[in-house]
Design a protein around this motif. Structure first.
Motif, PDB file in Angstrom:
ATOM      1  N   LEU A 130      -0.177 -13.277   7.570  1.00 15.50           N
ATOM      2  CA  LEU A 130       0.707 -12.488   7.797  1.00 15.50           C
ATOM      3  C   LEU A 130       1.226 -10.744   6.617  1.00 15.50           C
ATOM      4  O   LEU A 130       0.746 -10.035   6.862  1.00 15.50           O
ATOM      5  CB  LEU A 130       1.733 -13.038   8.257  1.00 15.50           C
ATOM      6  CG  LEU A 130       3.205 -12.100   8.849  1.00 15.50           C
ATOM      7  CD1 LEU A 130       3.264 -11.962  10.125  1.00 15.50           C
ATOM      8  CD2 LEU A 130       4.707 -12.677   8.912  1.00 15.50           C
ATOM      9  N   LYS A 131       0.545 -11.684   5.511  1.00 18.34           N
ATOM     10  CA  LYS A 131       0.457 -11.319   4.392  1.00 18.34           C
ATOM     11  C   LYS A 131      -0.768  -9.586   4.588  1.00 18.34           C
ATOM     12  O   LYS A 131      -0.770  -8.442   4.093  1.00 18.34           O
ATOM     13  CB  LYS A 131      -0.165 -11.198   3.101  1.00 18.34           C
ATOM     14  CG  LYS A 131      -0.096 -10.374   2.071  1.00 18.34           C
ATOM     15  CD  LYS A 131       0.142 -11.771   0.794  1.00 18.34           C
ATOM     16  CE  LYS A 131      -1.375 -11.986   0.611  1.00 18.34           C
ATOM     17  NZ  LYS A 131      -2.088 -12.686  -0.657  1.00 18.34           N
ATOM     18  N   GLY A 132      -1.916 -10.878   5.113  1.00 21.47           N
ATOM     19  CA  GLY A 132      -2.976 -10.174   5.333  1.00 21.47           C
ATOM     20  C   GLY A 132      -3.387  -8.788   6.505  1.00 21.47           C
ATOM     21  O   GLY A 132      -3.260  -7.577   6.423  1.00 21.47           O
ATOM     22  N   VAL A 133      -1.987  -8.664   7.714  1.00 19.86           N
ATOM     23  CA  VAL A 133      -1.786  -7.894   8.290  1.00 19.86           C
ATOM     24  C   VAL A 133      -1.154  -6.656   8.161  1.00 19.86           C
ATOM     25  O   VAL A 133      -0.658  -5.875   8.717  1.00 19.86           O
ATOM     26  CB  VAL A 133      -0.726  -8.552  10.079  1.00 19.86           C
ATOM     27  CG1 VAL A 133      -0.604  -7.381  10.832  1.00 19.86           C
ATOM     28  CG2 VAL A 133      -1.621  -9.586  10.336  1.00 19.86           C
ATOM     29  N   PHE A 134       0.457  -7.588   7.526  1.00 22.86           N
ATOM     30  CA  PHE A 134       1.006  -6.407   6.835  1.00 22.86           C
ATOM     31  C   PHE A 134       0.278  -4.798   5.459  1.00 22.86           C
ATOM     32  O   PHE A 134       0.819  -4.094   5.857  1.00 22.86           O
ATOM     33  CB  PHE A 134       2.206  -6.468   5.807  1.00 22.86           C
ATOM     34  CG  PHE A 134       2.848  -6.867   6.686  1.00 22.86           C
ATOM     35  CD1 PHE A 134       3.829  -8.554   6.177  1.00 22.86           C
ATOM     36  CD2 PHE A 134       3.722  -6.866   7.621  1.00 22.86           C
ATOM     37  CE1 PHE A 134       5.063  -9.059   7.296  1.00 22.86           C
ATOM     38  CE2 PHE A 134       4.897  -7.093   8.783  1.00 22.86           C
ATOM     39  CZ  PHE A 134       5.234  -8.607   8.228  1.00 22.86           C
ATOM     40  N   ALA A 135      -1.146  -5.732   4.679  1.00 25.07           N
ATOM     41  CA  ALA A 135      -1.560  -5.048   3.724  1.00 25.07           C
ATOM     42  C   ALA A 135      -2.686  -4.003   5.067  1.00 25.07           C
ATOM     43  O   ALA A 135      -2.792  -3.620   4.389  1.00 25.07           O
ATOM     44  CB  ALA A 135      -2.414  -6.340   2.959  1.00 25.07           C
ATOM     45  N   MET A 136      -3.078  -4.270   6.091  1.00 23.58           N
ATOM     46  CA  MET A 136      -3.875  -4.111   6.805  1.00 23.58           C
ATOM     47  C   MET A 136      -2.788  -2.459   6.737  1.00 23.58           C
ATOM     48  O   MET A 136      -4.034  -1.197   7.475  1.00 23.58           O
ATOM     49  CB  MET A 136      -4.877  -4.786   7.962  1.00 23.58           C
ATOM     50  CG  MET A 136      -6.098  -3.673   8.513  1.00 23.58           C
ATOM     51  SD  MET A 136      -6.227  -5.098  10.350  1.00 23.58           S
ATOM     52  CE  MET A 136      -4.332  -5.289  10.974  1.00 23.58           C
ATOM     53  N   LEU A 137      -1.850  -3.058   7.615  1.00 26.94           N
ATOM     54  CA  LEU A 137      -1.591  -1.707   7.883  1.00 26.94           C
ATOM     55  C   LEU A 137      -0.706  -0.693   6.738  1.00 26.94           C
ATOM     56  O   LEU A 137       0.306  -0.278   7.539  1.00 26.94           O
ATOM     57  CB  LEU A 137       0.005  -1.911   8.851  1.00 26.94           C
ATOM     58  CG  LEU A 137      -0.606  -2.537  10.228  1.00 26.94           C
ATOM     59  CD1 LEU A 137       0.744  -3.307  11.007  1.00 26.94           C
ATOM     60  CD2 LEU A 137      -1.134  -1.579  11.384  1.00 26.94           C
ATOM     61  N   LEU A 143       3.322   2.612  12.107  1.00 27.14           N
ATOM     62  CA  LEU A 143       2.689   1.597  12.846  1.00 27.14           C
ATOM     63  C   LEU A 143       2.545   2.299  14.302  1.00 27.14           C
ATOM     64  O   LEU A 143       2.381   1.622  14.852  1.00 27.14           O
ATOM     65  CB  LEU A 143       3.948   0.599  12.577  1.00 27.14           C
ATOM     66  CG  LEU A 143       3.678  -0.846  13.565  1.00 27.14           C
ATOM     67  CD1 LEU A 143       2.759  -1.563  13.057  1.00 27.14           C
ATOM     68  CD2 LEU A 143       5.067  -2.195  13.200  1.00 27.14           C
ATOM     69  N   LYS A 144       3.339   3.069  14.506  1.00 27.57           N
ATOM     70  CA  LYS A 144       3.096   3.527  16.021  1.00 27.57           C
ATOM     71  C   LYS A 144       2.193   4.163  15.918  1.00 27.57           C
ATOM     72  O   LYS A 144       1.169   3.807  16.855  1.00 27.57           O
ATOM     73  CB  LYS A 144       4.225   4.041  16.375  1.00 27.57           C
ATOM     74  CG  LYS A 144       4.399   4.535  17.954  1.00 27.57           C
ATOM     75  CD  LYS A 144       6.045   4.887  18.453  1.00 27.57           C
ATOM     76  CE  LYS A 144       5.673   5.634  20.002  1.00 27.57           C
ATOM     77  NZ  LYS A 144       6.907   6.088  20.337  1.00 27.57           N
TER      78      LYS A 144
END
Length: 897
Positions: free
Chosen positions: A847-854, A808-809
């Motif tokens: 929010l699921k899309g954010v986690f999937a993108m990262l 993430l960082k």
């Protein structure tokens, strides 16, 4: 009786008058040409005379210029006369006062005493020259000794306070001085001329003759005369149309042109005629302009009576043509034309008669008039014999020619006794015509009967739903119990929908008949369209307890271009008609695509009902011709077959109906729909790739439907009887409620889409491909979510969390993650507290899309689980899952921040 009409023809009279008019026009033209030529030559000669007089004046004042310069320049008066006085008018303007004679004198600029002496001498000299002149003359002497300007003029300069003190007069003097200074500075030009000008007061025309004398050691001396031309111009010529132009040709002084007329010219430019005469001893040319309008007006005025006489002759000639043609020649020609027209009309009528007509003259044995039918029969008829027999039988007999019976009527002419009229009737043809008329009458009666049946059946069909609606409305008004009201409202809604469907069908048929409807061209999915048709028909099928089977043998990924609403209209009407006609059994819908011609679509609708009678099948060619089938719930429409057939024709196909009594009916819809171009994809991965399905289905037909749908989306299907003991599967599909497993899909034909019975147990309609696919995907997603939860999605080891934190960082989206994710978490708590599950589901999906993108897999799995709990409405699990997501995000941001 002699004829009153002339023997001359119209063309001869017309030619005579046109020749006369042509000669008259030629005479007028020649006269006009000669007169115009003489007029122009007269103007040219007048202008030449004016030019000669102008040249004489130039020569005279050219001589006077040299006399003044040679005789008065160098001598000085010993003593001024006693009556001479110089008066200062302005700072640089002086008036010479002397005894009154012809001229007045002015001096402009500072000057010497010799200039005053020079002014007096020139003034005395010009008094003698201009004493008898009535026109204004002026002389300007630019003295090269002191650069002063001497002005001597015949105009009166006595009113010094008013006229000489005007600024405009002083400005004119300054302008004239500047002009002469410019002439003095031109070394290569000794003599110059100006254009024609106007005097300020008398409006007389004049021009300036300027002569330059170069003196060694001093400025040049310039002598200019303003010479009038008004006395040279004839009174008949407008002075404003004269122009004096400078030629570039060098002319020596004293040379006379031997042929002055050789360079004289007459030119037509724009809308005027220009006369140009060069002067013989000067580089000048005198021009005179005559506008064309003035020229024509002048010529017409001078030849007024000739023009009037010629116009009168023209009018008399044209009137003579009209009078003779219409009073003498035209009537006879009109009668001849009318006679020819009547003869042609009579011959046309005779030739188009349906019976044979023959006029025969027995005196000379010749045919007077006949038509085609009589000409064909004439070689086979003996007219003498027929005439004798007809006289004995009151003018009518029957004869046989080539085994055909003819009726012959004979009439004797009263004007010519030897001329007979024969009318020949074909009896066999007349009988055929009568038979045809009877058939037409029968068809007309049949059409009247069909129209009566149409209106009768249409009234019955429209009256029945309206009566049902009226009765339900009355019952609903008097009912008080809520349960019964809900039932009545559903029935009322269904009946109103049936009435609207019938009205919509009638409206569409009207548009088809008037050519106002054309099929649209839009892309659509045939699989989704058939699903919509079956979902609309499912309540009626379930109401009668029928079985519905949907065999879709077309590629589910294909998209067609056409009118989806028209196709849906055809299939809906036919499926509803098949449901009405079927009391027990099933209704099967089969969709096929021709492999050789992919645009050809064939859709079969088969029922196991009582069949359709021949009378009812007549509605295929004519609407509402017979009454339709009726069951205890609904009734068919007499418009269905005809409307569907017309729509199929509009779509490039047709409708075929094959029915057998007590066996069933097969409706075949053939249409043409273009296939939409597919977008190129990076990979050919399908929705159910790597998914294994276990089919425990009793019916082979249902198994075939399910296998076709699932295989089209990439699933691997295995049959329960053929499965190996060691082989694993993902989802069980069965039609037996007693055969259940952990992830089971119960197949049925009466479900409206799919319905979740338990968490891992869903019932779906196997005929609706979209419902079957969605239910299968839902079970697979839950299976993946539970397997991920078992692998500790949020209780991840520290090493895994460290890798997620580092990931993430190092991501470029880390600042965006820090700014947006905590806000979304706070928003989720607020939405859960308000029980706004719609907004909560959208936030969880984002929010699921954010986690999937990262690539943060635990967060993605937690969001998917949250979406499942939101769909189930489990508030306890929703709050718990939000806490887990918050804990996961907090652990990610601890080291990162």
């Amino acid at each position: 009786m002699p004829s009153k009409y002339l023997s001359l023809t119209s063309s001869h009279i017309t030619r005579f008058f046109w020749v006369f008019i042509l000669l008259l026009a030629m005479g007028v033209g020649l006269y006009g040409y000669n007169y115009t030529n003489a007029y122009l030559n007269d103007k040219l000669k007048t202008l030449q005379t004016t030019a000669e007089r102008l040249q004489t004046r130039i020569d005279t004042y050219r001589y006077m210029t040299y006399q003044i310069y040679d005789n008065f320049s160098g001598q000085t008066l010993a003593q001024l006369p006693p009556n001479v006085q110089e008066v200062r008018l302005r700072q640089d303007l002086f008036s010479v006062v002397k005894s009154r004679k012809k001229t007045d004198a002015l001096i402009y600029g500072t000057h010497e005493n010799s200039t005053l002496d020079l002014t007096l001498k020139i003034s005395d000299f010009l008094d003698a020259q201009w004493g008898a002149k009535s026109l204004p003359y002026s002389m300007y002497y630019l003295n090269g000794q002191d650069n002063s300007l001497v002005i001597i003029t015949t105009q009166q300069l006595q009113q010094q306070d008013s006229r000489l003190k005007e600024d405009s007069f002083l400005s004119a003097i300054q302008a004239r001085r500047s002009e002469m200074l410019k002439q003095a500075n031109t070394l290569d030009e000794r003599e110059s001329y100006s254009n024609l000008r106007k005097t300020r007061n008398t409006n007389e025309s004049f021009f300036s003759l300027r002569t330059t004398f170069n003196n060694p050691g001093s400025l040049a001396t310039v002598i200019a005369f303003d010479l009038p031309v008004s006395d040279l111009v004839p009174q008949s010529m407008n002075r404003d149309d004269f122009q004096l132009n400078t030629n570039n040709d060098n002319v020596n002084e004293g040379d006379n042109s031997e042929e002055a007329n050789a360079v004289s010219s007459i030119e037509l430019h724009n809308t005027a005629v220009y006369f140009n005469i060069p002067l013989s001893n000067s580089p000048l040319s005198l021009s005179y302009r005559v506008p064309l309008f003035s020229l024509v007006l002048d010529l017409s005025r001078n030849n007024f009576w000739i023009v009037v006489v010629n116009l009168l002759l023209f009018g008399m000639a044209m009137g003579g043509i009209y009078f003779i043609r219409h009073q003498y020649i035209r009537p006879s020609e009109n009668i001849a034309v009318q006679l020819q027209t009547q003869q042609a009309l009579g011959q046309e009528i005779i030739s188009n008669l349906s019976i044979g007509l023959l006029v025969y003259n027995f005196s000379n044995h010749s045919v007077v008039v006949s038509n085609k039918i009589a000409d064909q029969l004439l070689p086979h008829l003996s007219l003498n014999k027929i005439a004798n027999m007809a006289e004995q039988h009151h003018g009518m007999i029957q004869a046989t020619v080539n085994n055909e019976v003819y009726e012959i009527r004979m009439v004797r002419s009263e004007i010519s006794p030897e001329t007979y009229l024969f009318l020949i009737h074909d009896q066999d043809k007349e009988a055929m015509v009568n038979k045809t008329l009877q058939q037409v009458r029968r068809e007309y009666d049949k059409n009247l009967q069909a129209r009566k049946l149409l209106l009768h059946n249409l009234g019955i069909e429209l009256n029945q739903p309206l009566l049902e609606l009226h009765g339900l409305a009355n019952q609903l008004q008097t009912m008080t119990e809520s349960d019964d009201k809900n039932v009545l409202q559903k029935r009322l809604l269904l009946e109103s929908k049936n009435a609207l469907t019938l009205i919509d069908s009638i409206t569409m048929l009207t548009r088809l008949e008037t050519q106002d409807w054309q099929p649209a061209q839009q892309p659509y999915s045939l699989s989704a369209l058939i699903d919509e048709v079956l979902l609309d028909a499912l309540p009626r099928i379930n109401q009668k307890g029928l079985v519905l089977l949907n065999h879709f043998h077309v590629n589910h990924e294909n998209s067609f271009i056409g009118d989806a609403q028209a196709v849906k209209k055809v299939l809906s009407l036919l499926v509803n008609y098949a449901v009405v006609a079927t009391s027990l059994g099933k209704v099967t819908l089969t969709s096929e695509q021709n492999a050789a011609h992919p645009e050809q679509l064939t859709i079969h609708i088969t029922d196991t009902g009582s069949g359709i009678s021949k009378e009812e099948l007549s509605n295929l060619n004519y609407p509402f011709l017979s009454q339709t089938l009726v069951d205890r719930f609904n009734h068919g429409s007499g418009l269905t077959f005809f409307l569907c057939n017309q729509l199929c024709k509009k779509l490039g196909g047709q409708l075929e109906i094959h029915s057998k009594i007590d066996i069933g009916t097969r409706y075949t819809v053939r249409i043409k729909q273009a296939i939409a171009a597919k977008e190129p994809e990076g990979n050919n991965e399908k929705l159910l790739d790597d998914v294994t399905l276990l089919l425990d289905i009793t019916s082979d037909e249902v198994r075939s439907i399910v296998t076709s749908v699932m295989s089209a989306y990439g699933a691997q299907c295995i049959v329960a009887d053929e499965r190996q003991l060691t082989r694993d599967y993902d989802v069980l599909l069965t039609d037996n409620p007693q055969n259940g497993d952990r992830y089971t899909l119960l197949l049925t034909s009466d479900e409206n889409g799919y319905q979740q019975l338990q968490k891992h147990y869903i019932r779906a309609n196997y005929n609706i491909s979209s419902a079957l696919l969605d239910a299968t995907l839902l079970l697979i997603e839950r299976q993946f979510a539970e397997s991920d939860n078992e692998d500790l999605p949020f209780e991840t080891e520290n090493d895994d969390f460290d890798s997620y934190k580092k990931q993430l960082k190092s991501s470029d989206y880390y600042p965006l993650f820090v700014e947006t994710v905590p806000e979304d978490l706070e928003k989720m708590y607020n939405e859960n507290q308000r029980r706004d599950f719609t907004s909560l589901s959208q936030t969880a999906h984002r929010l699921k899309g954010v986690f999937a993108m990262l690539n943060l897999t635990p967060g993605k799995q937690l969001c998917e689980t949250l979406e499942q709990h939101i769909a189930e409405g489990n508030m306890l699990m929703i709050s718990d899952n939000i806490n887990h997501i918050d804990s996961f995000v907090s652990r990610l941001l601890q080291q990162g921040s």
